[in-house]
Design a protein around this motif. Structure first.
Motif, short mmCIF file in Angstrom:
data_model
loop_
_atom_site.label_atom_id
_atom_site.label_comp_id
_atom_site.label_asym_id
_atom_site.label_seq_id
_atom_site.Cartn_x
_atom_site.Cartn_y
_atom_site.Cartn_z
N ASP A 104 0.90 -1.19 -0.03
CA ASP A 104 0.17 -0.12 -0.08
C ASP A 104 0.88 1.21 0.02
O ASP A 104 1.95 1.35 0.36
N GLN A 109 -3.98 4.59 -1.65
CA GLN A 109 -5.00 4.88 -0.59
C GLN A 109 -6.05 6.02 -1.02
O GLN A 109 -7.24 5.85 -0.96
N LEU A 110 -5.55 7.18 -1.82
CA LEU A 110 -6.26 8.14 -2.02
C LEU A 110 -7.41 7.57 -3.35
O LEU A 110 -8.70 7.80 -3.29
N SER A 112 -8.13 4.62 -3.81
CA SER A 112 -9.23 3.58 -3.42
C SER A 112 -10.45 4.19 -2.63
O SER A 112 -11.27 3.71 -2.29
N SER A 113 -10.19 5.59 -2.07
CA SER A 113 -11.13 6.20 -1.28
C SER A 113 -11.84 7.24 -2.16
O SER A 113 -12.66 8.02 -1.66
N GLY A 114 -11.94 7.31 -3.43
CA GLY A 114 -12.71 7.93 -4.29
C GLY A 114 -11.98 9.36 -4.73
O GLY A 114 -12.61 10.32 -5.27
N GLU A 255 -2.25 11.98 5.12
CA GLU A 255 -3.33 10.72 5.33
C GLU A 255 -4.30 11.35 6.25
O GLU A 255 -5.74 10.98 5.79
N TYR A 258 -7.27 13.57 5.00
CA TYR A 258 -8.24 12.89 4.06
C TYR A 258 -9.01 11.40 4.87
O TYR A 258 -9.52 10.74 4.00
N LEU A 260 -7.25 8.93 5.89
CA LEU A 260 -6.75 7.74 5.51
C LEU A 260 -5.88 7.08 6.70
O LEU A 260 -5.52 7.79 7.42
#
Length: 277
Positions: A104, A109-110, A112-114, A255, A258, A260
């Motif tokens: 990862d 991360q970004l 995958s979080s839209g 992170e 947002y 994360l």
């Protein structure tokens, strides 16, 4: 006990004339920025960036939050780029190329979080390029291409950095070429590049809920490894801050902005919360 019940209990005590302590203040949050741009320069100690050697750096840092105790993770360059992007050096101890990982990272991360991520590399010959070098471009300064779960569409040339900053992705990483990042050329060269290429974004960010992060991969190979780092943009309270931070702290702060989860070494540090207003 829930916050609602605490509030009711305090109100009841007040009605009875019982003195109550002031409520504890919640820790300051990291703003949810519309855009964050992080630009990484090369191989200079913090003390080398002075008002005479780098007048624009000095001026821009004075408009934001300058971190006087900011440290890289290790030497040489490549593991620092990887650490800031993924929360760990992934076992890398050299600048050998290519490196390939599946773990990862901030970009994954970004996305995958839209949200969205792009890395902009100056002098890279084409979007999606995976070669180790071309002219003054070096893949070792482009950590996002090393991760198979970051799409090729996120690996673009700096020539595609938009002049309409509202079209930027949520988070952008920028890598100047080997001259403009101060690796092969002077501090003055990098200073002029930052002014010419990113001052427009820095000033726009202040009124558009956005942030510019300027930092270095490592110092000039000293044991201390203290690097010049500052934030400028919206919500930033100008001043000098002496709390120790590292590349992991910067990652954790992005992170947190947002929502994360913290990756690797970023989970062992706290986000930066004292510079926001």
């Amino acid at each position: 006990m829930s916050l609602r019940r605490i509030g009711i209990a305090l109100a009841s005590l007040a009605l009875l004339g019982v003195a109550t302590p002031p409520p504890a203040q919640a820790a300051a949050a990291v703003p949810a920025f519309d855009h964050i741009v992080l630009v990484m320069f090369e191989n200079k100690s913090a003390w080398q960036l002075t008002s005479s050697s780098s007048p624009y750096f000095t001026s821009l840092a004075g408009q934001g939050a300058k971190f006087t105790q900011s440290y890289a993770i290790t030497h040489p360059s490549q593991p620092n780029y990887i650490a800031l992007f993924s929360g760990g050096t992934q076992g890398v101890t050299n600048d050998d190329c290519p490196k390939n990982f599946t773990g990862d990272n901030l970009g994954n991360q970004l996305i995958s979080s839209g949200l969205s991520f792009k890395g902009y590399s100056e002098a890279m010959p084409s979007d999606g390029y995976t070669g180790c070098s071309s002219g003054t471009y070096r893949r070792k300064h482009n950590s996002w291409v090393d991760f198979s779960n970051v799409p090729a569409s996120s690996n673009v040339t700096f020539a595609s950095f938009p002049s309409d900053y509202s079209k930027l992705p949520t988070v952008s990483f920028v890598s100047p070429d080997m001259c403009n990042d101060m690796h092969d050329c002077s501090i003055g060269t990098g200073d002029a590049w930052l002014k010419n290429k990113l001052d427009g974004y820095a000033q726009w960010a202040k009124t558009h809920n956005s942030l510019l992060i300027v930092t270095f991969d490592e110092d000039n190979y000293l044991a201390l490894n203290r690097v010049y780092t500052f934030f400028v943009g919206a919500h930033v309270k100008p001043g000098s801050y002496s709390s120790k931070i590292t590349h992991y702290t910067v990652l954790r702060t992005i992170e947190t902005a947002y929502g994360l989860p913290a990756l690797g070494g970023a989970a062992n540090v706290s986000p930066i919360t004292d510079v926001w207003q």
